[in-house]
Design a protein around this motif. Structure first.
Motif, PDB file in Angstrom:
ATOM      1  N   HIS A  88       0.872  -1.183   0.000  1.00 58.62           N
ATOM      2  CA  HIS A  88       0.000   0.000   0.000  1.00 58.62           C
ATOM      3  C   HIS A  88       0.903   1.226   0.000  1.00 58.62           C
ATOM      4  O   HIS A  88       1.888   1.286   0.744  1.00 58.62           O
ATOM      5  CB  HIS A  88      -0.916   0.006   1.227  1.00 58.62           C
ATOM      6  N   ASN A 110       0.770   4.072   1.221  1.00 60.01           N
ATOM      7  CA  ASN A 110       0.904   4.872   2.443  1.00 60.01           C
ATOM      8  C   ASN A 110       1.279   4.036   3.654  1.00 60.01           C
ATOM      9  O   ASN A 110       1.010   4.420   4.787  1.00 60.01           O
ATOM     10  CB  ASN A 110      -0.399   5.633   2.721  1.00 60.01           C
ATOM     11  N   THR A 131      -5.592   4.898   4.715  1.00 60.22           N
ATOM     12  CA  THR A 131      -4.742   3.744   5.038  1.00 60.22           C
ATOM     13  C   THR A 131      -5.378   2.892   6.140  1.00 60.22           C
ATOM     14  O   THR A 131      -5.382   1.660   6.070  1.00 60.22           O
ATOM     15  CB  THR A 131      -3.352   4.225   5.487  1.00 60.22           C
TER      16      THR A 131
END
Length: 748
Positions: A510, A512, A574
């Motif tokens: 991911h 972030n 996130t």
């Protein structure tokens, strides 16, 4: 003859005028000829008329300084440019010009002190003042400065005695000093300001109101109990919010060892509790004492204060609590020790009536049996330790002992919701399970040991799985390395490690989150490698403060409102991704959120594996972060982690971002947070935070976890806020940013 008379009158007026100027009695401008130019009496008179209408008071100004406006400012203007038209008898006459000079009275450009300064009202941590503006007298007033000096306080914290300074650029009639210490007397000085210059000063003595005693008193310890009585030991309390006037001893009966919260407002005497059918009452009060501990006999039938110390009934479970009463200025506040099964373990007892003679005989036999049992258990334990040490030394000797790091047991950051997302690995050989993890890795995630260099002296943090140290991958890529030793972890910790590692690999990359770079395995060690970032969110926010917001006509930060709301949105997105994958973070705080610069913009990088890294102060000293400061109340109370506890912590981080790294609950010690949050205490709202944004945070801080916002709703609101960031945040504001207090954020 007529000409001579005019000349005499003109000369007389000029002499009178010059004398008046020297005495400071005349304000205005005066025309003076140069190169023997003839002065007109009407010309001079008209200029005087105009200047008397526009009344000025100026500071001393030299011949090259010219004031042409009816405001206070000093400006250098080229000769011949200081012209003002005077209107008299429908004629326009210039008062000024190439052939004249302006003469001004000697005066002051500083405003005087405020008038009628009074205290409007006070609270536990706030003093509000009212006053009238000073007499202007032609001077410019740009704002005020308030300095609060502590005269007397009950707080034992060193930082509580700091002087507090507040700036406000706009001249207001009402001034509010917040984030003060309860029950503290201040000498408050209000200084009138002309930009950076100090004008008149006025001071007043004011005190904040009494707050509930803090920290919460220790639970009393029951030393001995017998027929209808219990001997309890009470520790001397410390109160940072006021004096201690007395201690109240409370008896609380419980059914089947269940603990029920009591209503403090209903606490009263034994007889009143009996009449009302309550299971709790105050059994006595004692005055403040100076010794460290004091004993009290519950149930002796005496009267202490207005409370009858009734004998205790037999066969009932009961708890003993202590209340700390504080009285000041005819106001009284009481705080009671926590009523939890964990904290009150030593004060939870069952009283049973027994025969004295039989008890003496039976007690001797019990003592003998317990002594024999303790000796046998001690021998068995000692033998087991020696045998374990022998087996460990012979079977699994260490090769690289110099690489060994001590482990500590902390709660994991990453936890999978108990719904079958990750299979239970208990009972499975740990090393075999690690091999399965290695086989599942991509080739570029299998790191060769020679490509990983470790700085073993640069420890960034200590967690349940091992130390986190700084390293480099392929000689030029900075990274964080989690050093794991299978032999140093107990089976439950091994299970958690495999579970967290599988979770990490399962939901993948991911943008972030701190990027997982790979795993390196040696004979004795297991290295889990993540990318490294230069700063935590906390460090990033503090470094972008502008002199704590004190500079007039300057923003509190060089970061834009849009940039900060975008960071909030990235972090929320996130967390939403984690919850979608059924993962509870468990340890959200501003030290576990990292900041990285990418493509000329800052972006969030959330740490989801391992411990919270050390907080490194300005002196370079490393301290462990007090993670409990960001916990939801149910986590503090019973360690109940959930998606909703993440929401509570996320709301606190939003507040930190808005306040540019200020310490949450800056006036409260960590061990007092639960009781204050339970009573409704939340981080303050400041003028630069809009009502809508603050309400979004309040929705995350609901005491009942079920009433907190869903992460998807919070993220949706943050996304909408990006369309009008200056409406929700505005750092061109009056006042000072809340404080960053590092000592409150580290473990003692």
């Amino acid at each position: 003859m007529k000409f001579k008379l005019q000349f005499i009158i003109l000369l007389t007026l000029i002499i009178i005028h010059i004398n008046a100027i020297e005495k400071g009695e005349l304000n205005g401008c005066y025309k003076k000829t140069q190169h023997e130019k003839r002065l007109s009496l009407r010309y001079v008179k008209n200029c005087f008329d105009w200047c008397s209408e526009e009344f000025y008071r100026y500071s001393i100004i030299d011949d090259s300084t010219c004031m042409c406006e009816n405001i206070l400012r000093e400006a250098k203007i080229e000769e011949g440019k200081c012209n003002r038209n005077c209107t008299h008898d429908n004629e326009q006459i210039i008062c000024g010009g190439d052939q004249v000079e302006s003469i001004y009275e000697t005066g002051s450009n500083l405003p005087g002190p405020v008038q009628n300064l009074i205290v409007n009202y006070t609270t536990e941590d706030k003093i509000v003042l009212l006053f009238d503006h000073p007499e202007r007298n032609g001077t410019e007033l740009t704002g005020y400065e308030a300095i609060a000096v502590v005269l007397d306080t009950y707080s034992k914290y060193e930082w509580a005695r700091r002087n507090i300074t507040r700036m406000i650029d706009k001249p207001l009639h009402k001034f509010e000093l917040s984030e003060l210490i309860p029950s503290t007397e201040y000498n408050i000085t209000i200084i009138s300001k002309n930009n950076e210059l100090d004008g008149g000063k006025k001071n007043i003595i004011a005190a904040t109101r009494l707050a509930a005693p803090s920290p919460i008193s220790y639970v009393p310890k029951v030393l001995k109990f017998s027929n209808g009585t219990a001997n309890v030991e009470i520790q001397r309390a410390i109160n940072n919010n006021g004096p201690i006037s007395k201690y109240l001893i409370v008896v609380h009966f419980v059914d089947n060892e269940l603990i029920h919260d009591f209503d403090e407002t209903l606490l009263d005497t034994y007889q009143k509790a009996k009449d009302d059918g309550l299971s709790y009452y105050i059994t006595g009060e004692i005055d403040e004492f100076q010794e460290e501990k004091k004993n009290f006999i519950i149930g002796d039938g005496q009267t202490y204060g207005k409370y009858f110390n009734a004998p205790l009934p037999s066969g009932k479970h009961f708890h003993v609590l202590v209340g700390i009463a504080s009285r000041l200025y005819n106001e009284e506040k009481i705080t009671y020790s926590n009523n939890s099964h964990h904290d009150l373990h030593d004060s939870h007892f069952i009283l049973t009536q027994i025969d004295d003679k039989s008890s003496e005989n039976s007690s001797d036999a019990i003592v003998v049996l317990l002594t024999v049992a303790c000796i046998i258990c001690g021998l068995v334990l000692l033998g087991s330790i020696l045998f374990y040490g022998y087996i460990k030394t012979k079977i699994n000797p260490r090769i690289n002992r110099f690489e060994r790091h001590e482990m500590s047991l902390q709660g994991p950051i990453l936890e999978v919701d108990n719904n079958g997302f990750i299979a239970d690995v208990s009972g499975i050989n740990f090393k075999e399970k690690l091999q399965e993890v290695l086989l599942s890795l991509d080739d570029d995630q299998k790191i060769i040991r020679k490509n990983l260099s470790l700085d073993i002296d640069n420890i960034l943090g200590i967690g349940q799985f091992g130390d986190v140290i700084r390293g480099q991958l392929n000689t030029n890529i900075p990274c964080q390395v989690h050093v794991v030793s299978a032999d140093d972890m107990d089976p439950p910790i091994q299970t958690k490690f495999i579970r967290d590692l599988n979770s990490l690999l399962q939901f993948g990359f991911h943008r972030n989150m701190l990027n997982f770079m790979g795993i390196c395995q040696t004979h004795d060690w297991f290295f889990v490698v993540f990318e490294d970032t230069p700063a935590t969110l906390k460090q990033f926010l503090l470094s972008n403060r502008q002199n704590d917001g004190n500079l007039s006509s300057q923003r509190a930060t060089n970061l834009s409102e849009n940039e900060l709301i975008r960071l909030m949105y990235e972090l929320g997105e996130t967390i939403e991704y984690l919850h979608y994958n059924k993962i509870v973070h468990k340890n959200l705080n501003s030290y576990n959120v990292r900041i990285k610069r990418q493509n000329s913009a800052y972006t969030i990088k959330l740490s989801i594996f391992g411990p919270t890294l050390y907080n490194i102060g300005e002196d370079g000293i490393k301290n462990m972060v007090d993670e409990e400061r960001w916990f939801a109340p149910e986590v503090t109370r019973i360690q109940k982690f959930s998606y909703k506890s993440d929401i509570f912590s996320f709301g606190l981080i939003l507040w930190e971002i808005c306040t540019l790294g200020a310490t949450i609950y800056g006036s409260i010690a960590t061990n007092d947070l639960f009781s204050r949050i339970k009573k409704g205490f939340r981080p303050d709202k400041y003028t630069f935070i809009s009502e809508d944004l603050y309400q979004l945070m309040l929705n995350c801080w609901e005491l009942d976890a079920n009433e907190r916002s869903e992460i998807i709703d919070v993220v949706s609101h943050l996304k909408q806020m990006q369309s009008a960031p200056n409406y929700y945040l505005n750092y061109t504001y009056d006042g000072q940013l809340p404080y960053y207090l590092p000592l409150l954020e580290i473990k003692n």
